[in-house]
Design a protein around this motif. Structure first.
Motif, short mmCIF file in Angstrom:
data_model
loop_
_atom_site.label_atom_id
_atom_site.label_comp_id
_atom_site.label_asym_id
_atom_site.label_seq_id
_atom_site.Cartn_x
_atom_site.Cartn_y
_atom_site.Cartn_z
N GLY A 130 0.81 -1.20 0.00
CA GLY A 130 0.00 0.00 0.00
C GLY A 130 0.85 1.25 0.00
N LEU A 131 2.16 1.09 0.19
CA LEU A 131 3.09 2.21 0.19
C LEU A 131 4.00 2.21 -1.03
CD1 LEU A 131 4.22 2.06 3.94
CD2 LEU A 131 2.42 3.49 2.96
N GLN A 132 4.43 1.01 -1.43
CA GLN A 132 5.34 0.86 -2.56
C GLN A 132 4.66 0.07 -3.67
OE1 GLN A 132 8.17 2.42 -2.53
NE2 GLN A 132 8.18 3.00 -0.37
N PRO A 133 4.62 0.58 -4.89
CA PRO A 133 3.94 -0.12 -6.00
C PRO A 133 4.56 -1.49 -6.30
CG PRO A 133 4.44 2.15 -6.59
CD PRO A 133 5.18 1.87 -5.31
N HIS A 134 3.73 -2.40 -6.78
CA HIS A 134 4.17 -3.73 -7.18
C HIS A 134 3.50 -4.06 -8.51
CE1 HIS A 134 4.58 -8.11 -7.25
NE2 HIS A 134 5.51 -7.99 -6.33
N GLY A 135 4.27 -4.61 -9.43
CA GLY A 135 3.83 -4.77 -10.81
C GLY A 135 2.60 -5.63 -11.03
N MET A 136 2.43 -6.71 -10.23
CA MET A 136 1.36 -7.67 -10.53
C MET A 136 0.21 -7.65 -9.55
SD MET A 136 1.80 -9.24 -13.37
CE MET A 136 0.73 -10.68 -13.21
N VAL A 137 0.21 -6.76 -8.60
CA VAL A 137 -0.88 -6.73 -7.62
C VAL A 137 -1.34 -5.29 -7.40
CG1 VAL A 137 -0.42 -8.89 -6.41
CG2 VAL A 137 0.85 -6.85 -5.78
N LEU A 138 -1.58 -4.57 -8.48
CA LEU A 138 -1.99 -3.17 -8.38
C LEU A 138 -3.23 -3.01 -7.51
CD1 LEU A 138 -2.16 -0.46 -11.09
CD2 LEU A 138 -4.23 -1.01 -9.84
N ALA A 139 -4.26 -3.80 -7.77
CA ALA A 139 -5.51 -3.65 -7.03
C ALA A 139 -5.31 -3.95 -5.54
CB ALA A 139 -6.58 -4.57 -7.62
N TYR A 140 -4.50 -4.96 -5.22
CA TYR A 140 -4.24 -5.28 -3.82
C TYR A 140 -3.56 -4.10 -3.13
CZ TYR A 140 -2.34 -7.65 0.30
OH TYR A 140 -2.01 -8.00 1.58
N GLY A 141 -2.58 -3.49 -3.81
CA GLY A 141 -1.90 -2.34 -3.25
C GLY A 141 -2.86 -1.19 -2.99
N VAL A 142 -3.80 -0.97 -3.90
CA VAL A 142 -4.78 0.11 -3.72
C VAL A 142 -5.69 -0.20 -2.53
CG1 VAL A 142 -6.73 1.30 -4.77
CG2 VAL A 142 -4.70 0.83 -6.13
N THR A 143 -6.10 -1.46 -2.39
CA THR A 143 -6.96 -1.79 -1.24
C THR A 143 -6.22 -1.53 0.07
OG1 THR A 143 -6.32 -4.15 -1.06
CG2 THR A 143 -8.13 -3.60 -2.57
N LYS A 144 -4.94 -1.86 0.12
CA LYS A 144 -4.19 -1.64 1.36
C LYS A 144 -3.94 -0.15 1.60
CE LYS A 144 -3.89 -5.78 3.02
NZ LYS A 144 -4.55 -6.11 4.30
N SER A 145 -3.75 0.63 0.54
CA SER A 145 -3.67 2.08 0.72
C SER A 145 -4.96 2.61 1.33
CB SER A 145 -3.41 2.77 -0.62
OG SER A 145 -2.13 2.45 -1.13
N ALA A 146 -6.07 2.08 0.86
CA ALA A 146 -7.37 2.49 1.41
C ALA A 146 -7.53 2.05 2.86
CB ALA A 146 -8.51 1.91 0.56
N VAL A 147 -7.01 0.87 3.19
CA VAL A 147 -7.03 0.40 4.58
C VAL A 147 -6.25 1.37 5.46
CG1 VAL A 147 -6.13 -1.37 6.15
CG2 VAL A 147 -7.41 -2.04 4.11
N HIS A 148 -5.07 1.80 5.00
CA HIS A 148 -4.27 2.76 5.77
C HIS A 148 -5.05 4.05 5.99
CE1 HIS A 148 -0.48 0.67 3.90
NE2 HIS A 148 -1.15 -0.11 4.74
N ALA A 149 -5.71 4.53 4.93
CA ALA A 149 -6.48 5.78 5.04
C ALA A 149 -7.67 5.61 5.98
CB ALA A 149 -6.96 6.20 3.65
#
Length: 286
Positions: A130-149
């Protein structure tokens, strides 16, 4: 007896936190999906609940509220990852991941709010993705950014109640899901981390334990702070990896890590004797 809810609480970090809570005198209600959970654990009830399905989420909430008039700890742990490229994601993939990690947990926080006593604990499982982008799990990263928010914004909602709201934000953890990765991929990941391995479940559970009820507060003296600062740093992959790898290669023990809410800086604490090594500082900050 204190009551806790742990979502995704029958495996990995969720089960680890659930057992830690039980050891501290909690009765735990845990959600799960998949095969029936058959392990017998005292003061623990596993309830099958597909968190992509709102009817099942509300049914779980109503069940817990029928059993207790207070909820002393809510651990929003469940998440979902569908490994596809950005253009391969379908709407249903995106919706399912957001529903599990964000929407269902927002609903639980809202619906349980009236039975959460002052001085309770709200915990979230975040992720470095959710802090550092990852090539194959974009949606997962966005969900975790939202969790942090969500976690940060809930702090304001519980202001003045003595209830704390915290997120633990691990990187790769040796969970059953990660164990399925091919060894070649895991070795490649190890090379990019300061400790050259995945974190253990026990290490992450210990981080949650300190948020639940610190056993002690230690004061560490003779610690120097190294700050890596820059605009748009959160959009540059590999910044933290470069910093931690440099410190790890120089055999420097990191005593603390902090990232500002603006994501414009990463601060690490090291012993003064290590900070005074000029070559180390030059390598870590270039």
């Amino acid at each position: 007896m204190k009551i806790a809810v742990v979502t995704g609480g029958t495996s990995g970090m969720g089960l680890g936190v659930a057992k830690m809570l039980i050891s501290k005198g909690y009765y735990v209600y845990a959600t799960y999906v998949g095969l029936d959970f058959t392990e017998k654990i005292e003061n623990f009830e596993a309830i099958k609940c597909d968190q992509t399905n709102r009817e099942e989420v509300y049914a779980f909430i109503n069940y817990v509220k029928s059993k207790t008039i207070h909820l002393d700890c809510l651990h929003c742990n469940a998440g979902m990852s569908i490994r596809k490229s950005f253009t391969e994601y379908e709407d249903k993939d995106w919706d399912a991941m957001m529903e599990v990690a964000v929407n269902s947990h927002y609903i639980m926080c809202r619906e349980f709010f009236s039975i959460i006593p002052n001085g309770s604990r709200i915990l979230f499982t975040g992720s470095q993705m959710g802090l550092q982008p990852h090539g194959m799990v974009l949606a997962y990263g966005v969900t975790k950014s939202a969790v942090h928010a969500l976690c940060k914004n809930l702090v304001k909602e519980f202001e003045g109640t003595g209830t704390t709201v915290n997120a633990v934000v691990p990187g790769f953890v040796e969970t059953p899901w990660q164990k399925e990765k091919p060894e070649e991929i895991k070795q490649n990941i190890y090379k990019k981390t300061a400790i050259h391995r995945f974190a253990t479940i026990d290490e992450i559970v210990d981080a949650f334990r300190t948020r639940l009820q610190p056993d002690s507060i230690d004061i560490i003296e003779d610690v120097a702070l190294i700050a890596t600062v820059g605009h748009r740093m959160s959009y540059r992959p590999g910044v933290s990896a470069k910093l931690f790898t440099a410190l790890g290669d120089a055999e420097v023990n990191i005593r603390m890590i902090d990232q500002g809410s603006s994501e414009m800086n990463i601060i690490v604490g090291v012993e003064n004797k290590d900070f005074e090594t000029e070559a180390l500082v030059d390598e870590a900050l270039t």
